[in-house]
Write a protein that holds these residues in place. Sequence first.
Motif, PDB file in Angstrom:
ATOM      1  N   LYS A   1      10.333   4.046  28.057  1.00 37.55           N
ATOM      2  CA  LYS A   1       8.915   4.302  27.753  1.00 37.55           C
ATOM      3  C   LYS A   1       8.788   5.256  26.583  1.00 37.55           C
ATOM      4  N   SER A   2       9.558   6.324  26.591  1.00 37.14           N
ATOM      5  CA  SER A   2       9.502   7.300  25.503  1.00 37.14           C
ATOM      6  C   SER A   2       9.907   6.673  24.178  1.00 37.14           C
ATOM      7  N   ASN A   3      10.963   5.866  24.199  1.00 40.65           N
ATOM      8  CA  ASN A   3      11.396   5.194  22.973  1.00 40.65           C
ATOM      9  C   ASN A   3      10.337   4.212  22.485  1.00 40.65           C
ATOM     10  N   PHE A   4       9.724   3.486  23.403  1.00 40.08           N
ATOM     11  CA  PHE A   4       8.673   2.543  23.034  1.00 40.08           C
ATOM     12  C   PHE A   4       7.497   3.282  22.406  1.00 40.08           C
ATOM     13  N   LEU A   5       7.060   4.368  23.042  1.00 38.71           N
ATOM     14  CA  LEU A   5       5.932   5.133  22.501  1.00 38.71           C
ATOM     15  C   LEU A   5       6.251   5.683  21.120  1.00 38.71           C
ATOM     16  N   ALA A   6       7.446   6.198  20.940  1.00 40.44           N
ATOM     17  CA  ALA A   6       7.822   6.751  19.635  1.00 40.44           C
ATOM     18  C   ALA A   6       7.813   5.665  18.574  1.00 40.44           C
ATOM     19  N   THR A   7       8.371   4.509  18.898  1.00 34.91           N
ATOM     20  CA  THR A   7       8.423   3.407  17.931  1.00 34.91           C
ATOM     21  C   THR A   7       7.024   2.897  17.622  1.00 34.91           C
ATOM     22  N   MET A   8       6.232   2.646  18.641  1.00 37.50           N
ATOM     23  CA  MET A   8       4.888   2.115  18.420  1.00 37.50           C
ATOM     24  C   MET A   8       4.007   3.117  17.699  1.00 37.50           C
ATOM     25  N   SER A   9       4.097   4.387  18.057  1.00 36.10           N
ATOM     26  CA  SER A   9       3.285   5.403  17.386  1.00 36.10           C
ATOM     27  C   SER A   9       3.613   5.446  15.907  1.00 36.10           C
ATOM     28  N   HIS A  10       4.887   5.387  15.592  1.00 33.56           N
ATOM     29  CA  HIS A  10       5.309   5.413  14.185  1.00 33.56           C
ATOM     30  C   HIS A  10       4.802   4.167  13.462  1.00 33.56           C
ATOM     31  N   GLU A  11       4.933   3.006  14.089  1.00 32.48           N
ATOM     32  CA  GLU A  11       4.495   1.756  13.468  1.00 32.48           C
ATOM     33  C   GLU A  11       2.986   1.727  13.260  1.00 32.48           C
ATOM     34  N   ILE A  12       2.224   2.354  14.142  1.00 34.44           N
ATOM     35  CA  ILE A  12       0.769   2.369  14.020  1.00 34.44           C
ATOM     36  C   ILE A  12       0.326   3.381  12.962  1.00 34.44           C
ATOM     37  N   ARG A  13       1.056   4.481  12.809  1.00 35.78           N
ATOM     38  CA  ARG A  13       0.676   5.510  11.844  1.00 35.78           C
ATOM     39  C   ARG A  13       0.658   4.995  10.416  1.00 35.78           C
ATOM     40  N   THR A  14       1.601   4.138  10.063  1.00 38.45           N
ATOM     41  CA  THR A  14       1.700   3.663   8.688  1.00 38.45           C
ATOM     42  C   THR A  14       0.424   2.939   8.246  1.00 38.45           C
ATOM     43  N   PRO A  15      -0.046   1.928   8.968  1.00 36.60           N
ATOM     44  CA  PRO A  15      -1.297   1.301   8.528  1.00 36.60           C
ATOM     45  C   PRO A  15      -2.508   2.227   8.656  1.00 36.60           C
ATOM     46  N   MET A  16      -2.476   3.151   9.635  1.00 42.01           N
ATOM     47  CA  MET A  16      -3.598   4.091   9.766  1.00 42.01           C
ATOM     48  C   MET A  16      -3.696   4.969   8.524  1.00 42.01           C
ATOM     49  N   ASN A  17      -2.576   5.436   8.031  1.00 45.10           N
ATOM     50  CA  ASN A  17      -2.596   6.249   6.815  1.00 45.10           C
ATOM     51  C   ASN A  17      -3.122   5.434   5.639  1.00 45.10           C
ATOM     52  N   GLY A  18      -2.776   4.148   5.580  1.00 49.50           N
ATOM     53  CA  GLY A  18      -3.317   3.285   4.541  1.00 49.50           C
ATOM     54  C   GLY A  18      -4.827   3.145   4.650  1.00 49.50           C
ATOM     55  N   MET A  19      -5.323   2.994   5.871  1.00 51.02           N
ATOM     56  CA  MET A  19      -6.770   2.895   6.088  1.00 51.02           C
ATOM     57  C   MET A  19      -7.474   4.184   5.681  1.00 51.02           C
ATOM     58  N   ILE A  20      -6.882   5.307   6.026  1.00 51.53           N
ATOM     59  CA  ILE A  20      -7.491   6.586   5.685  1.00 51.53           C
ATOM     60  C   ILE A  20      -7.543   6.758   4.175  1.00 51.53           C
ATOM     61  N   GLY A  21      -6.437   6.474   3.506  1.00 53.15           N
ATOM     62  CA  GLY A  21      -6.409   6.613   2.054  1.00 53.15           C
ATOM     63  C   GLY A  21      -7.405   5.693   1.373  1.00 53.15           C
ATOM     64  N   THR A  22      -7.472   4.459   1.817  1.00 52.47           N
ATOM     65  CA  THR A  22      -8.405   3.501   1.228  1.00 52.47           C
ATOM     66  C   THR A  22      -9.848   3.913   1.488  1.00 52.47           C
ATOM     67  N   THR A  23     -10.134   4.391   2.685  1.00 54.82           N
ATOM     68  CA  THR A  23     -11.489   4.831   3.016  1.00 54.82           C
ATOM     69  C   THR A  23     -11.881   6.040   2.172  1.00 54.82           C
ATOM     70  N   GLU A  24     -10.953   6.963   1.964  1.00 53.14           N
ATOM     71  CA  GLU A  24     -11.261   8.122   1.124  1.00 53.14           C
ATOM     72  C   GLU A  24     -11.507   7.705  -0.322  1.00 53.14           C
ATOM     73  N   LEU A  25     -10.751   6.708  -0.804  1.00 49.42           N
ATOM     74  CA  LEU A  25     -11.020   6.164  -2.141  1.00 49.42           C
ATOM     75  C   LEU A  25     -12.401   5.523  -2.187  1.00 49.42           C
ATOM     76  N   LEU A  26     -12.741   4.765  -1.160  1.00 46.67           N
ATOM     77  CA  LEU A  26     -14.051   4.132  -1.083  1.00 46.67           C
ATOM     78  C   LEU A  26     -15.163   5.180  -1.116  1.00 46.67           C
ATOM     79  N   LEU A  27     -14.957   6.269  -0.383  1.00 49.44           N
ATOM     80  CA  LEU A  27     -15.976   7.325  -0.335  1.00 49.44           C
ATOM     81  C   LEU A  27     -16.160   8.028  -1.682  1.00 49.44           C
ATOM     82  N   SER A  28     -15.153   7.937  -2.546  1.00 48.97           N
ATOM     83  CA  SER A  28     -15.260   8.595  -3.856  1.00 48.97           C
ATOM     84  C   SER A  28     -15.941   7.700  -4.898  1.00 48.97           C
ATOM     85  N   THR A  29     -16.360   6.487  -4.492  1.00 50.58           N
ATOM     86  CA  THR A  29     -17.046   5.582  -5.413  1.00 50.58           C
ATOM     87  C   THR A  29     -18.551   5.645  -5.176  1.00 50.58           C
TER      88      THR A  29
END
Length: 169
Positions: free
Chosen positions: A42-70
């Motif tokens: 369970k711990s290994n699964f959570l660590a792997t999934m959390s890491h895999e989810i963070r990458t696209p979330m950071n992309g969404m945050i960066g893109t949204t912040e760019l959008l907000l600057s327009t």
Amino acid sequence: ALVSVLTLGLFGFLLRAIQARQKIAGQLEQAKVLAEAANEAKSNFLATMSHEIRTPMNGMIGTTELLLSTKLTAEQQTYAAVMANSAHSLLAIIDDILDLSKIEAGRLTIERIDFDLHQLLAELARLHTLRASQKSLQFVLETAPDVPQAVHGDPTRIRQVLNNLVSNA
């Protein structure tokens, strides 16, 4: 003869009780091993999934912040700000899950690197200034003159702690 029969009966009873106890102890040990393996999985699964989810979330945050600057209409600005706040909140939850799973798996490490504390504080201020303005609040960050700029430690953990404190304020 009666004493011998009673002694043998008592001996047999004790032997069966000891065997039953040993069997239960073996079953408990096996259950413990299985539970520990399941917890590790369970711990290994959570660590792997959390890491895999963070990458696209950071992309969404960066893109949204760019959008907000327009240039956006007021309605678009509101929607984009809600999206940014939601993404930041979700990322904070993901970070907490990742940290918890790392702690459970015994893999949480604390970095010890040099970093610019003033830059970290400025990034934190930019993030929370936007959030505060959306709530018709003003966010002001004042750094005391004796706060060093160059520090040694874990910038990720310090950012998490400060972000949680400011978010909860």
